[in-house]
Design a protein around this motif. Structure first.
Motif, PDB file in Angstrom:
ATOM      1  N   ARG A  31      86.970  -7.821 132.837  1.00 49.01           N
ATOM      2  CA  ARG A  31      87.683  -8.819 133.614  1.00 49.01           C
ATOM      3  C   ARG A  31      88.346  -9.845 132.706  1.00 49.01           C
ATOM      4  O   ARG A  31      87.761 -10.342 131.778  1.00 49.01           O
ATOM      5  CB  ARG A  31      86.712  -9.548 134.540  1.00 49.01           C
ATOM      6  N   ILE A 273      82.367 -12.106 142.490  1.00 51.56           N
ATOM      7  CA  ILE A 273      80.995 -11.849 142.959  1.00 51.56           C
ATOM      8  C   ILE A 273      80.134 -11.369 141.787  1.00 51.56           C
ATOM      9  O   ILE A 273      78.922 -11.394 141.832  1.00 51.56           O
ATOM     10  CB  ILE A 273      81.025 -10.798 144.101  1.00 51.56           C
ATOM     11  N   ASP A 274      80.790 -10.944 140.716  1.00 51.92           N
ATOM     12  CA  ASP A 274      80.094 -10.338 139.585  1.00 51.92           C
ATOM     13  C   ASP A 274      79.559 -11.351 138.569  1.00 51.92           C
ATOM     14  O   ASP A 274      78.891 -10.979 137.613  1.00 51.92           O
ATOM     15  CB  ASP A 274      81.033  -9.359 138.867  1.00 51.92           C
ATOM     16  N   MET A 317      77.906  -3.154 143.375  1.00 55.05           N
ATOM     17  CA  MET A 317      79.248  -3.408 142.822  1.00 55.05           C
ATOM     18  C   MET A 317      79.126  -4.082 141.449  1.00 55.05           C
ATOM     19  O   MET A 317      78.047  -4.516 141.048  1.00 55.05           O
ATOM     20  CB  MET A 317      80.078  -4.277 143.779  1.00 55.05           C
ATOM     21  N   GLY A 318      80.232  -4.172 140.768  1.00 57.29           N
ATOM     22  CA  GLY A 318      80.202  -4.837 139.474  1.00 57.29           C
ATOM     23  C   GLY A 318      81.052  -4.183 138.407  1.00 57.29           C
ATOM     24  O   GLY A 318      81.325  -4.760 137.372  1.00 57.29           O
ATOM     25  N   ARG A 319      81.443  -2.960 138.653  1.00 53.64           N
ATOM     26  CA  ARG A 319      82.259  -2.207 137.692  1.00 53.64           C
ATOM     27  C   ARG A 319      81.701  -2.325 136.280  1.00 53.64           C
ATOM     28  O   ARG A 319      80.654  -1.773 135.986  1.00 53.64           O
ATOM     29  CB  ARG A 319      83.716  -2.649 137.752  1.00 53.64           C
TER      30      ARG A 319
HETATM   31  O1  LIG Z   1      86.360  -0.270 143.386  1.00 49.52           O
HETATM   32  P1  LIG Z   1      86.867  -0.860 142.113  1.00 49.52           P
HETATM   33  O2  LIG Z   1      88.329  -0.749 141.936  1.00 49.52           O
HETATM   34  O3  LIG Z   1      86.071  -0.469 140.920  1.00 49.52           O
HETATM   35  O4  LIG Z   1      86.656  -2.437 142.288  1.00 49.52           O
HETATM   36  C1  LIG Z   1      85.475  -2.935 142.751  1.00 49.52           C
HETATM   37  C2  LIG Z   1      85.153  -4.157 141.986  1.00 49.52           C
HETATM   38  O5  LIG Z   1      85.683  -5.281 142.655  1.00 49.52           O
HETATM   39  C3  LIG Z   1      84.649  -6.158 142.935  1.00 49.52           C
HETATM   40  O6  LIG Z   1      84.189  -5.857 144.225  1.00 49.52           O
HETATM   41  C4  LIG Z   1      85.107  -7.598 142.903  1.00 49.52           C
HETATM   42  O7  LIG Z   1      85.589  -7.925 141.681  1.00 49.52           O
HETATM   43  C5  LIG Z   1      83.578  -5.809 141.916  1.00 49.52           C
HETATM   44  O8  LIG Z   1      82.309  -6.223 142.241  1.00 49.52           O
HETATM   45  C6  LIG Z   1      83.671  -4.358 141.905  1.00 49.52           C
HETATM   46  O9  LIG Z   1      83.112  -3.801 140.776  1.00 49.52           O
END
Ligand SMILES: O=P(O)(O)OC[C@H]1O[C@](O)(CO)[C@@H](O)[C@@H]1O
Ligand SMILES: Nc1ncnc2c1ncn2[C@@H]1O[C@H](COP(=O)(O)OP(=O)(O)OP(=O)(O)O)[C@@H](O)[C@H]1O
Length: 328
Positions: A31, A273-274, A317-319
């Motif tokens: 990010r 959120i991460d 989530m969190g990529r």
């Molecule tokens: O589905 P993608 O494109 O990986 O993005 C999801 C990402 O966006 C977010 O929901 C918000 O930044 C992250 O928590 C999540 O990793």
């Protein structure tokens, strides 16, 4: 939020700079918050401690760097006083507010900055610093003059409505501002017809709801149409809540505002959120996300333990950021 209002430019030997902690470093993940524009500015006085401040760059597309003694580096952000010199200022209304005036040192000193790294050695350079957020004694807007707007962009995050509510409450009750507009559906809402008048009454209960009452979207960033709309509506404070993409958008909006020479503040409020922004303690909504994740993990744990060779799998989530996983 207080930092949208900035202190007086003194007449001599000053450099203007924003008041919010202006520039978050790139997160350790993918990010990028490298172009956040935060609002509020103040002059940097040549202090007795650091006598050699010098502006290395005042180009909005480049980091605004101020250096000082002993390897001190301030990574500052652009502000309208960079291109509108000699702006009049007035006292911060908080100075007359009994709730704040009793608190000693409530106002942030014009020379306050926050170091990137807390741990230092006695011989090491003082390193990178950021503008400290908080209320200043002098501000650049009269309350009657302010016409603010708020927009939310990008994905959802817990706490968006709380942030909207706090901006509205602070503007109304702390600064005496009475014109706050909600832009609907993200950036494209700037050039849509509908807007929402945001008053304390309208936002009173919204923190109990998820999502964003303003709606959000991705795409739809047409810089000149957005700035046209800001100009046509007479908006002079723009609060933009969103992630890294949103903040890049905020940065180019500011560049266009600067190109047109408008006295318009652009405040970027980082949403993730991460929790993947260095320097700040925690990004809003992260705690709620951890709590929700724990609920899912606990449920999966119970399921897994209750059967032979059971496995619980929870995807969070969190990529590229592991904060949520680690904390949950
Ligand atoms: O589905 P993608 O494109 O990986 O993005 C999801 C990402 O966006 C977010 O929901 C918000 O930044 C992250 O928590 C999540 O990793
Ligand atoms: N480089 C850019 N220049 C101008 N606008 C941008 C830029 N990148 C993104 N935007 C705009 O910012 C808004 C939100 O961007 P994006 O969809 O990337 O979400 P985000 O702010 O990164 O939030 P999230 O973390 O939830 O993905 C969109 O309207 C998009 O058009």
């Amino acid at each position: 939020m207080d930092s949208i209002f900035a202190p007086k430019s003194s007449s001599t030997s000053t450099l203007s700079s924003p008041a919010f902690i202006s520039r978050f470093l790139e997160a350790s993940s993918s990010r990028k918050f490298s172009s956040l524009t935060f609002v509020g500015s103040r002059p940097i006085r040549y202090s007795s401690y650091s006598t050699t401040f010098s502006m290395v760059s005042n180009d909005v597309s480049k980091p605004k760097i101020i250096t000082g003694d002993f390897g001190y580096v301030l990574e500052d952000v652009p502000h309208f006083t960079d291109y509108i010199p000699g702006l009049a200022t007035c006292s911060n209304p908080l100075q007359d507010n009994p709730a704040y005036s009793v608190v000693k040192q409530y106002f942030v000193h014009v020379d306050d900055s926050v170091p990137q790294k807390i741990v230092a050695h006695k011989d090491s350079p003082r390193g990178i610093h950021f503008r400290r957020a908080g209320p200043r004694q002098k501000v650049y807007f009269d309350a009657d003059e302010v016409h603010a707007c708020i927009v939310t962009c990008g994905g959802l995050c817990p706490g968006l409505n709380t942030v909207i509510r706090e901006i509205v409450y602070s503007l109304y009750h702390m600064y005496g501002v009475s014109r706050v507009l909600g832009i609907e559906g993200g950036y494209r809402g700037f050039y849509a017809r509908n807007t929402t008048a945001l008053t304390p009454k309208v936002v009173n209960d919204i923190h109990k709801r998820g999502g964003t009452i303003l709606g959000t979207s991705r795409g739809g960033h047409d810089t000149s149409k957005i700035v046209d709309s800001i100009q046509d509506r007479g908006i002079n404070q723009v609060y933009i809540i969103g992630g890294d993409g949103t903040q890049k958008g905020a940065s180019v909006i500011f560049e266009e505002i600067r190109r047109r020479g408008l006295k318009v503040v652009v405040a970027g409020i980082p949403k993730t959120i991460d929790n993947d922004i260095p320097v700040i303690d925690k990004s809003f909504g992260f705690d709620t996300a951890v709590e929700e994740a724990q609920r899912a993990i606990n449920a999966a744990h119970v399921e897994a333990e209750s059967v032979e060779n059971g496995i619980g799998l929870v995807k969070l989530m969190g990529r590229y950021s592991g904060m949520l996983q680690f904390s949950s």
